[in-house]
Scaffold this active site. Sequence first.
Site, mmCIF file in Angstrom:
data_model
loop_
_atom_site.group_PDB
_atom_site.id
_atom_site.type_symbol
_atom_site.label_atom_id
_atom_site.label_comp_id
_atom_site.label_asym_id
_atom_site.label_seq_id
_atom_site.Cartn_x
_atom_site.Cartn_y
_atom_site.Cartn_z
ATOM 1 C CD GLU A 284 -7.504 -1.078 -8.519
ATOM 2 O OE1 GLU A 284 -7.518 0.092 -8.098
ATOM 3 O OE2 GLU A 284 -8.191 -1.975 -8.027
ATOM 4 C CG HIS A 305 19.502 -16.239 -2.008
ATOM 5 N ND1 HIS A 305 20.687 -16.947 -1.989
ATOM 6 C CD2 HIS A 305 19.828 -14.945 -1.769
ATOM 7 C CE1 HIS A 305 21.687 -16.109 -1.724
ATOM 8 N NE2 HIS A 305 21.194 -14.884 -1.597
ATOM 9 C CE LYS A 418 -15.711 -4.631 -6.289
ATOM 10 N NZ LYS A 418 -15.836 -3.179 -6.258
HETATM 11 O O1 PA5 Z 1 -8.295 2.560 -6.369
HETATM 12 C C1 PA5 Z 1 -9.449 2.269 -6.102
HETATM 13 O O2 PA5 Z 1 -10.381 3.091 -6.207
HETATM 14 C C2 PA5 Z 1 -9.843 0.910 -5.568
HETATM 15 O O3 PA5 Z 1 -8.840 -0.014 -5.677
HETATM 16 C C3 PA5 Z 1 -10.294 1.022 -4.116
HETATM 17 O O4 PA5 Z 1 -9.250 1.558 -3.344
HETATM 18 C C4 PA5 Z 1 -10.733 -0.298 -3.493
HETATM 19 O O5 PA5 Z 1 -11.549 -1.008 -4.366
HETATM 20 C C5 PA5 Z 1 -11.493 -0.032 -2.210
HETATM 21 O O6 PA5 Z 1 -12.615 0.744 -2.457
HETATM 22 P P1 PA5 Z 1 -13.426 1.483 -1.345
HETATM 23 O O7 PA5 Z 1 -12.538 2.449 -0.654
HETATM 24 O O8 PA5 Z 1 -14.543 2.154 -2.053
HETATM 25 O O9 PA5 Z 1 -13.923 0.423 -0.374
#
Ligand code: PA5
Length: 430
Positions: A284, A305, A418
């Site tokens: 990310e 394996h 989303k």
């Molecule tokens: O790194 C990030 O910000 C995202 O991957 C969030 O951890 C994930 O989308 C979950 O978001 P939230 O804590 O707002 O529910």
Amino acid sequence: MVRSDISGIFPFISEDEVFLLSKEASRAHELLESGSGAGGEYAGWVRLPEKTDTGELERILTAAERIKKSSDTLVVIGIGGSYLGARAAIELLNSPEHNLVKKDAPTVIFAGNNLSGSYLKRMLDFAYDRDFSVNVISKSGTTTEPAVAFRFFRELLVEKYGAAGARERIFATTDRSHGALRKMADGAGYETFAVPEDIGGRYSVLTAVGLLPIAAAGIDIKRILKGARLEREALSERSEKNDAWRYAMARQALYRSGKKIEILACFEPEFRYMAEWWKQLFGESEGKNGKGLFPASVEYTADLHSMGQYVQDGERLLLETFVSFDSKDELKMPGDGKNLDGLNYLTGRSLSDINRAALKATKEAHIKGGVPCIELSTGEINEETFGALVYFFEFACGLSGYMGGVNPFDQPGVEEYKRNMFRLLGKPGF
Ligand code: PA5
């Protein structure tokens, strides 16, 4: 402390190509420390280890004790950075079989990290007959997956314990002032923990996001924070000796030379969720604007394996990063008079020795097969090592992201699915 050995990349790239990047690493280091880089308003995690809020820490420990006393099961509801770090710690430090082996701490189950009805039903059925508490974690407080799971678990809690009893068993970790979860928690009077505004989800494991479920699972969170603090001190070095610089420079140099995939490899099965956490962190943070190494992981020797053939001999797009631990395992191979299995050559050798030999052999083979290899070593698996590894990877990821010219703290691409899903489901406004 985490050490990076990058000698296994030099058959493929010159030292000059790597160390030329130290200027970029230095600039990236300054951007992280000053918070003046892209997304710098989310670089609060950089100084987190040195400014632990002791009041907050005590509140986390008290809540964890309350959970332990009132509940035999803790349901952790969250997705991405809101659950992977806690799961990584529990599996690494207790065991992937935490729920089978840890008798003095609650069973921990995870929900809200997918939209599968059958998964959620299994978790609800499991919790139904148990005394359980819920830690719902969402920084934004609006993420669909945890919100859906929370609605079901809230209903179950009210059915079992009544509205007042349910309130005592719900712990909400969310933004200090924004989002539906904050509103709901304040309205209902749940105990809440705030995710610092300047720390994004995947960098939040050392806040209440990770620390409350980890403490409730019986793990010493003060030692985790100590490990992170020591690692931060070690990474204050602003030179090529800095192990996070070396890791970030090696990755960037290899990426620029045409490598596209980084495989994180470990020979300890309890590392599996740590690798999942790492994949989110790097994927990310770096995968944007058409750039970034694709983070993958393997669990050796099992995956030798299954994936071993490809790594050894498939398309040469890979670099491999081994995470190695000193093992405290005391198991020694027993002798066998008949030696029908032909294993007597191992008699008296410890399993950790044998596993270490497998790592060395694999690394050697993969280098020969054309895969540049990095090794990160950390000492024994324990709370301090976990804290150190978390901070090391976060820092290296921030460095590498800036060196790659991206904002390592946003994730705009995640919104695309989303929007489509909300449109398909008829959410108002989509
Ligand atoms: O790194 C990030 O910000 C995202 O991957 C969030 O951890 C994930 O989308 C979950 O978001 P939230 O804590 O707002 O529910």
